[in-house]
Scaffold this active site. Structure first.
Site, PDB file in Angstrom:
ATOM      1  N   CYS A  87     106.258  15.636  41.830  1.00 50.09           N
ATOM      2  CA  CYS A  87     105.784  14.689  40.820  1.00 50.09           C
ATOM      3  C   CYS A  87     104.772  15.334  39.883  1.00 50.09           C
ATOM      4  CB  CYS A  87     105.216  13.432  41.478  1.00 50.09           C
ATOM      5  SG  CYS A  87     103.474  13.523  41.918  1.00 50.09           S
ATOM      6  N   CYS A 137     105.794  18.364  46.827  1.00 49.56           N
ATOM      7  CA  CYS A 137     105.974  17.202  45.963  1.00 49.56           C
ATOM      8  C   CYS A 137     106.176  17.676  44.530  1.00 49.56           C
ATOM      9  CB  CYS A 137     104.762  16.277  46.044  1.00 49.56           C
ATOM     10  SG  CYS A 137     104.911  14.784  45.022  1.00 49.56           S
ATOM     11  N   CYS A 178     100.512  15.153  41.025  1.00 50.52           N
ATOM     12  CA  CYS A 178      99.860  15.963  42.055  1.00 50.52           C
ATOM     13  C   CYS A 178      99.408  17.311  41.483  1.00 50.52           C
ATOM     14  CB  CYS A 178     100.814  16.208  43.225  1.00 50.52           C
ATOM     15  SG  CYS A 178     101.182  14.738  44.200  1.00 50.52           S
TER      16      CYS A 178
END
Length: 212
Positions: free
Chosen positions: A64, A62, A67
């Site tokens: 983003c 991920c 996180c």
């Protein structure tokens, strides 16, 4: 969140594999019948220990910015497990909420900053009942490996050169990790199906029309 060396990413990235995530450099194979293991934060003394009594699902990279990522990594590696399979067994007093207003309530060690568990408390959320974990925090062998990469374009926010995104996507595909700028189609379908079911279950409001 881990520190990112943006100077190393000027022009062509010299080593995509090292930049993506350290666990990708040393992938482990999923073991049939694996039923979970222990996650530990990175404290040398009195680490937070979380027991997970289930195999992980939908393990993925991920990009983003919310996180947790190891130092120097562009991507996080995150998976989900049933909420009732997750239990903090040691030093839970060191855990604290990263952002109480966030949809995913991320619990991190106050000393080393590592995220141990992400939990959704809103029962109407499509992923309610699932906890988010980082399987690289476990030394147990057998976890599901990452299957795709989500929110890939978000790594630009962390300093990755936008001009190098085509190379990054090509490299992720070469690793068998299809890159998406959202979640995988399977998970996006699950979210949309959940929304449809919620709408269908809402009682219709009775509309009364006044007589003229």
């Amino acid at each position: 969140m881990g520190r990112l060396d943006t100077e190393a990413m000027t022009g062509l990235v010299p080593d995509f594999l090292a930049v993506i995530h350290p666990a990708i450099s040393h992938p482990s194979a999923q073991v049939e019948g694996f039923i979970g293991g222990l996650l530990k934060c990175q404290c040398d003394k009195s680490p937070v220990v979380v027991s997970v009594g289930s195999q992980a699902s939908h393990n993925h990279l991920c990009g983003c910015s919310l996180c947790w990522k190891p130092d120097g990594a562009l991507f996080s590696q995150v998976a989900v497990v049933p909420r009732d399979a997750v239990h903090v067994t040691e030093n839970g007093d060191k855990l604290g909420l990263v952002d109480p207003s966030a949809v995913i309530q991320r619990y991190a060690c106050r000393d080393c900053g590592v995220h141990l568990v992400g939990r959704i408390e809103a029962s109407s959320h499509p992923f309610y009942g699932l906890d988010f974990i980082h399987t690289e925090l476990s030394t147990d062998v057998g976890w599901e490996p990452p299957k795709f990469a989500a929110f890939v374009s978000s790594i630009i926010e962390a300093g990755f050169p936008a001009a190098e995104m085509p190379n990054m996507r090509r490299h992720l595909r070469s690793l068998g990790l299809e890159p998406y700028d959202c979640l995988s189609p399977e998970l996006m379908d699950a979210i949309s199906s959940h929304i449809v079911l919620q709408k269908q279950s809402r009682p219709r409001q009775r509309v009364e029309v006044a007589a003229e």
